[in-house]
Write an enzyme that holds these catalytic residues in place. Structure first.
Site, mmCIF file in Angstrom:
data_model
loop_
_atom_site.group_PDB
_atom_site.id
_atom_site.type_symbol
_atom_site.label_atom_id
_atom_site.label_comp_id
_atom_site.label_asym_id
_atom_site.label_seq_id
_atom_site.Cartn_x
_atom_site.Cartn_y
_atom_site.Cartn_z
ATOM 1 N N SER A 1 0.850 -1.200 0.000
ATOM 2 C CA SER A 1 0.000 0.000 0.000
ATOM 3 C C SER A 1 0.875 1.235 0.000
ATOM 4 O O SER A 1 2.007 1.208 0.507
ATOM 5 C CB SER A 1 -0.911 0.014 1.235
ATOM 6 O OG SER A 1 -1.549 1.272 1.382
ATOM 7 N N TYR B 1 -1.676 -0.199 10.556
ATOM 8 C CA TYR B 1 -1.883 -0.669 9.181
ATOM 9 C C TYR B 1 -0.704 -0.260 8.304
ATOM 10 O O TYR B 1 -0.147 -1.084 7.560
ATOM 11 C CB TYR B 1 -3.183 -0.102 8.614
ATOM 12 C CG TYR B 1 -3.390 -0.433 7.155
ATOM 13 C CD1 TYR B 1 -3.762 -1.713 6.759
ATOM 14 C CD2 TYR B 1 -3.196 0.539 6.165
ATOM 15 C CE1 TYR B 1 -3.936 -2.034 5.416
ATOM 16 C CE2 TYR B 1 -3.376 0.236 4.824
ATOM 17 C CZ TYR B 1 -3.744 -1.040 4.452
ATOM 18 O OH TYR B 1 -3.904 -1.344 3.125
#
Length: 253
Positions: A148, A161
């Site tokens: 990501s 995250y």
């Protein structure tokens, strides 16, 4: 569009019950790859695999939990029994559970670490022998990790995250140093905003509204657009490794 070098390959795709994983599995199968779809929601996998087969592709639905070593080992055994050696692994399974660190949601921290980081290690480890063996036989062999942009860009409430995705990006780099000399390619893909079920994991109403606001402002990539990148990277000649791909909506900076 057609992609060379995918027909006849055997792929494992995690997180294949929805989103990027589902789109990757469908696209690879449409290009002639035999695809094992892995996720916890076996009923959903069975439906997707059935559609792939109805469209002329080859697909195997394998219920598995990447956070559980025994489950991964059992899945690998079943795939080997049905399809033999694997030469393409796509680690797409992931969870995104945002909260401020001082909320001390240790249960969510552990779930993200187990899925986003250790899950990649478990799946990659389960098929390393296959990948190295395929490459030694002169075939193309690939690991694709879906990381990501959060691996580099920090966002409030997404610290854990982002840390898990930074770990995936680093892991991809380290795996390349181990696998590259044995002709196994490693590609790390870092998407920005994507239409996926990750957004539905957000429990906090205010954080969910913030995400929707970002989507309204910059747009979102589709899962199919990310699948196209996976197919493109893995269909290059075997001597070409697209090691790092950052894919953002044009308006996302």
């Amino acid at each position: 569009m057609p992609y060379e070098n995918l027909a006849g390959r055997t792929a494992v795709v995690t997180g294949a019950a929805s989103g990027i994983g589902e789109a990757v599995a469908v696209l690879l199968a449409s290009q002639g790859a035999r695809v094992a779809l892995l996720a916890r929601r076996e009923e959903r996998l069975t439906a997707i695999a059935g559609k792939i087969r109805a469209d002329g592709g080859q697909a195997l639905a394998v219920g598995a939990d990447v956070t559980d070593e025994a489950s991964v080992a059992e899945a690998a055994d079943r795939i080997h029994a049905e399809y033999g050696r694997v030469d393409l692994v796509v680690n797409s399974a992931g969870v995104m559970l945002p909260h401020p660190v001082d909320a001390r949601r240790a249960d969510e921290w552990q779930r993200m670490l187990d899925t986003n980081v250790a899950g990649v290690l478990r799946i990659t480890g389960a098929f390393t022998g296959d990948l190295v063996g395929a490459a030694a036989d002169g075939r193309t062999a690939d690991v694709v990790n879906i990381s990501s942009i959060a691996a580099h860009a920090s966002f409030p409430n997404y610290a854990v995250y982002g840390a898990t995705k930074a770990a995936v990006t680093y892991l991809s780099q380290a795996l390349r140093s181990e696998f590259g000399p044995r002709d196994v390619r490693v590609t790390n893909i870092e998407p920005g905003v994507v239409e996926s079920e990750l957004r539905t994991h957000i429990e906090d109403a205010e954080l969910a509204r913030q995400v929707e606001g970002i989507v309204d402002e910059v747009g979102a990539l589709s899962a199919e657009e990310l699948a196209d990148l996976v197919a493109y990277a893995t269909s290059r000649p075997r001597r070409v490794n697209l090691r790092q791909i950052v894919a953002l909506p044009t308006r996302q900076v």
